[in-house]
Each structure stands twice: as C-alpha cells, then as structure tokens.
Design a protein around this motif. Structure first.
Motif, PDB file in Angstrom:
ATOM      1  N   MET A 269      31.533  29.359  39.413  1.00 29.51           N
ATOM      2  CA  MET A 269      31.704  30.807  39.383  1.00 29.51           C
ATOM      3  C   MET A 269      32.022  31.315  40.785  1.00 29.51           C
ATOM      4  O   MET A 269      31.329  30.995  41.748  1.00 29.51           O
ATOM      5  CB  MET A 269      30.468  31.511  38.831  1.00 29.51           C
ATOM      6  N   ILE A 270      33.081  32.137  40.893  1.00 21.54           N
ATOM      7  CA  ILE A 270      33.486  32.668  42.191  1.00 21.54           C
ATOM      8  C   ILE A 270      33.367  34.183  42.247  1.00 21.54           C
ATOM      9  O   ILE A 270      33.476  34.764  43.334  1.00 21.54           O
ATOM     10  CB  ILE A 270      34.914  32.241  42.558  1.00 21.54           C
ATOM     11  N   TYR A 271      33.147  34.832  41.101  1.00 24.13           N
ATOM     12  CA  TYR A 271      32.945  36.288  41.117  1.00 24.13           C
ATOM     13  C   TYR A 271      32.146  36.700  39.886  1.00 24.13           C
ATOM     14  O   TYR A 271      32.399  36.211  38.780  1.00 24.13           O
ATOM     15  CB  TYR A 271      34.274  37.051  41.115  1.00 24.13           C
ATOM     16  N   ASP A 272      31.197  37.612  40.096  1.00 23.41           N
ATOM     17  CA  ASP A 272      30.398  38.161  39.008  1.00 23.41           C
ATOM     18  C   ASP A 272      30.168  39.637  39.306  1.00 23.41           C
ATOM     19  O   ASP A 272      29.568  39.992  40.328  1.00 23.41           O
ATOM     20  CB  ASP A 272      29.060  37.419  38.909  1.00 23.41           C
ATOM     21  N   TYR A 273      30.669  40.487  38.433  1.00 22.11           N
ATOM     22  CA  TYR A 273      30.518  41.929  38.651  1.00 22.11           C
ATOM     23  C   TYR A 273      29.051  42.334  38.781  1.00 22.11           C
ATOM     24  O   TYR A 273      28.733  43.343  39.437  1.00 22.11           O
ATOM     25  CB  TYR A 273      31.179  42.705  37.514  1.00 22.11           C
ATOM     26  N   CYS A 274      28.158  41.570  38.197  1.00 22.76           N
ATOM     27  CA  CYS A 274      26.733  41.907  38.244  1.00 22.76           C
ATOM     28  C   CYS A 274      26.179  41.886  39.661  1.00 22.76           C
ATOM     29  O   CYS A 274      25.194  42.566  39.953  1.00 22.76           O
ATOM     30  CB  CYS A 274      25.933  40.929  37.375  1.00 22.76           C
ATOM     31  N   THR A 275      26.797  41.097  40.529  1.00 24.31           N
ATOM     32  CA  THR A 275      26.292  40.964  41.898  1.00 24.31           C
ATOM     33  C   THR A 275      27.188  41.646  42.922  1.00 24.31           C
ATOM     34  O   THR A 275      26.989  41.478  44.127  1.00 24.31           O
ATOM     35  CB  THR A 275      26.131  39.479  42.258  1.00 24.31           C
ATOM     36  N   ASP A 276      28.190  42.396  42.443  1.00 24.87           N
ATOM     37  CA  ASP A 276      29.124  43.075  43.338  1.00 24.87           C
ATOM     38  C   ASP A 276      28.562  44.449  43.700  1.00 24.87           C
ATOM     39  O   ASP A 276      28.801  45.451  43.015  1.00 24.87           O
ATOM     40  CB  ASP A 276      30.488  43.215  42.668  1.00 24.87           C
ATOM     41  N   SER A 278      29.333  46.371  46.130  1.00 20.03           N
ATOM     42  CA  SER A 278      30.316  47.361  46.566  1.00 20.03           C
ATOM     43  C   SER A 278      30.834  48.177  45.391  1.00 20.03           C
ATOM     44  O   SER A 278      31.146  49.365  45.541  1.00 20.03           O
ATOM     45  CB  SER A 278      31.483  46.669  47.278  1.00 20.03           C
ATOM     46  N   ARG A 279      30.921  47.555  44.222  1.00 26.28           N
ATOM     47  CA  ARG A 279      31.337  48.283  43.024  1.00 26.28           C
ATOM     48  C   ARG A 279      30.161  48.901  42.290  1.00 26.28           C
ATOM     49  O   ARG A 279      30.272  49.983  41.735  1.00 26.28           O
ATOM     50  CB  ARG A 279      32.076  47.325  42.062  1.00 26.28           C
ATOM     51  N   TYR A 280      29.049  48.176  42.273  1.00 28.62           N
ATOM     52  CA  TYR A 280      27.878  48.608  41.520  1.00 28.62           C
ATOM     53  C   TYR A 280      26.632  48.570  42.392  1.00 28.62           C
ATOM     54  O   TYR A 280      25.879  47.595  42.372  1.00 28.62           O
ATOM     55  CB  TYR A 280      27.690  47.716  40.283  1.00 28.62           C
TER      56      TYR A 280
END
Length: 291
Positions: A269-276, A278-280
């Motif tokens: 895994m290289i991206y997960d919105y749950c850990t972003d 800056s967005r959330y």
C-alpha cells in the motif's frame, strides 16, 4: 458457483417457484456482446477469439469503453485483464461498477494507473456510497500485470465490499450503517470498463505525461463473469439470504484471506485516504469504525 450456460436456460422455469425456493441469478456470458455493449468508440474495441476476449485501444484520437447490458444488485463480478506493457505512463485502465446516477451515485472502482517502463503498476480503488466518494487507496501490484492475464474481482453483499486481485483481497469496505456510515445497498449498478488518457493526474500526480510515440496502447480482457441479481428481475432476489454471496463464507475474510490482506497493506500500500491528514484533518468516520 452456478453452471452458467445451463443456468440461464433454467431461469424462466425457476421463476415459477421463486417465492418458495430460490431466485434466478445471472451467470457469466459466453461471449462479450451477449451481456455487454460498447459505450464509447466502437472502432477502438476489437473482439478476439470469437468474442470470448476483447482488445481495448487507446491512441491520440480516442480511448474506449464498454458496459454490461444490465444492472445488478449484489453479487460478484470478475474479469481477467492484461494491462498495457512497457511505457504506460498517463494511461488509466478502469474496471468498475456504477449506479449511473448523477447526484447520489454508488460506485466501486478499480483503476490501473500506468507507469514508466520498469516501475510497478499502481491499482487505485475507490468507493462511492450515497454520492460520497473520495475514498482512494493505492496499492503497487507485486507482479507485472502486462505480462499475462490476472483476475480482478469485486464481491458485493450486505456485509461488505471486497476487491480481489487473483483471489488476494486488497480492499475491504464494511457495512457500518449501524454507526451511521453510508453503504451502497439501495441502487443497482452496471459493470463498466474504460481505457483512457489521464496524464494530468494518473502517474506521479501528473508529473509523468503520456508518450504518444508509444501509441497505440492495448489492454486485453477475457473471462467476463457476472453472478448477481439482475434489475429488473425478481423483486426478492437482492434480499434472499440463500444467494451464495450472502453465505457465512462470504460475510468476512477467513484467516488465510486476512493474512494476505495484511501482507498487501503492509508491503504494497502506497496511499490510504484514511491517513492523509492534509485532506482529512479529522479521520473519516468509516476509517475509525474499521474498514
């Protein structure tokens, strides 16, 4: 799993006793055009092997796309895909389910993001529920998906949505309606695929542009499998607990699948919105509830 070809012929007679026993479930098509239709640029889709496989073409004139002739409410869809070889930066090959509704859509996405030669292919998954999306996760595939066909599957039931690559789960979205989190279960969805140019975002956030000197680009599909409740169809099909995809085996990952799932998320895994953050800045509720 049903015996697909004979199962279709039996569906009409089965409807006579559907209320007492079971329901008619759609099986996989024998050929592409039996259950699919071209939605975009028919000159860029070629049937192979008597319609049992197809070639999608992307060039500077056009990409292309196709969709199932019917929509389905719960079930499993699966395709074998061989992606664009070599320098595929800026291209996107997509396989997804979509409710085809504008404002309150449901959608389950596989998007294969091309890359420069020698770099791994990235698969992005996304989920829209009741019109809310922006739930991207990205995984680098651990094999060369352009060297041979691999199987990509979406399982969708009342308990969860699972994305599989060669039977390895790479994404799970659980039904957390009890916690007030939307889950796609009210709208039927069609099965779609497209091949298109998206070099404004697809590869390294748009830093890598498409190299048209490598065109045309080709992706290949075969073994189109759909097993689910067709809409329109028997009204009680989607709620029938006897459908195989609603069974105990498919309500949660088993121990072996869970280990494979953890392996993918730890190593690929290289991206997960749950850990972003800056967005959330506030973690999305479904991430807290456990996806």
């Amino acid at each position: 799993m049903a015996i697909f070809h004979s199962f279709r012929n039996e569906c009409i007679s089965m409807l006579l006793w559907v209320l007492a026993f079971s329901v008619c479930v759609w099986g996989r098509p024998a050929t592409f055009l039996q259950d699919f239709r071209i939605t975009w640029s028919d000159s860029h889709i070629r049937q192979l092997d008597g319609g049992r496989a197809i070639q999608l073409i992307l060039d500077q004139n056009s990409g292309c796309g196709f969709a199932s002739s019917r929509q389905y409410l719960f079930g499993r869809v699966s395709m074998k895909i061989k992606l664009i070889p070599g320098d595929s930066a800026g291209t996107v090959t997509a396989f997804y389910m979509n409710s085809n509704t504008d404002r309150v859509r449901d959608e389950l996405d596989f998007e294969f993001l091309g890359n420069r030669t020698g770099q791994p292919y990235t698969v992005q998954t996304n989920i829209y529920a009741h019109g809310k999306g922006d739930r991207e996760q990205r995984v680098n595939l651990w094999f060369d998906p352009a060297a041979d066909f691999h199987t990509y599957t979406i399982l969708w039931n009342h308990h969860h949505v699972v994305f599989y690559v060669d039977e390895v789960p790479i994404r799970v979205y659980k039904n957390n309606e009890a916690k007030g989190i939307p889950y796609p279960k009210f709208q039927p969805m069609g099965v779609y695929s497209t091949l298109w140019e998206a070099d404004d975002w697809a590869t390294r956030g748009g830093l890598e542009k498409i190299n048209w000197s490598k065109a045309p680009f080709f992706a290949y599909y075969k073994d189109f499998e759909i097993e689910g409740c067709p809409v329109p169809g028997p009204a009680n099909c989607a709620s029938n607990t006897r459908n195989w995809w609603e069974g105990a085996t498919y309500q949660a990952l088993n121990a072996i699948q869970a280990r494979s799932y953890r392996w993918v998320r730890i190593n690929h895994m290289i991206y997960d919105y749950c850990t972003d953050k800056s967005r959330y800045p506030v973690t999305p509720p479904e991430c807290v509830a456990g996806i």
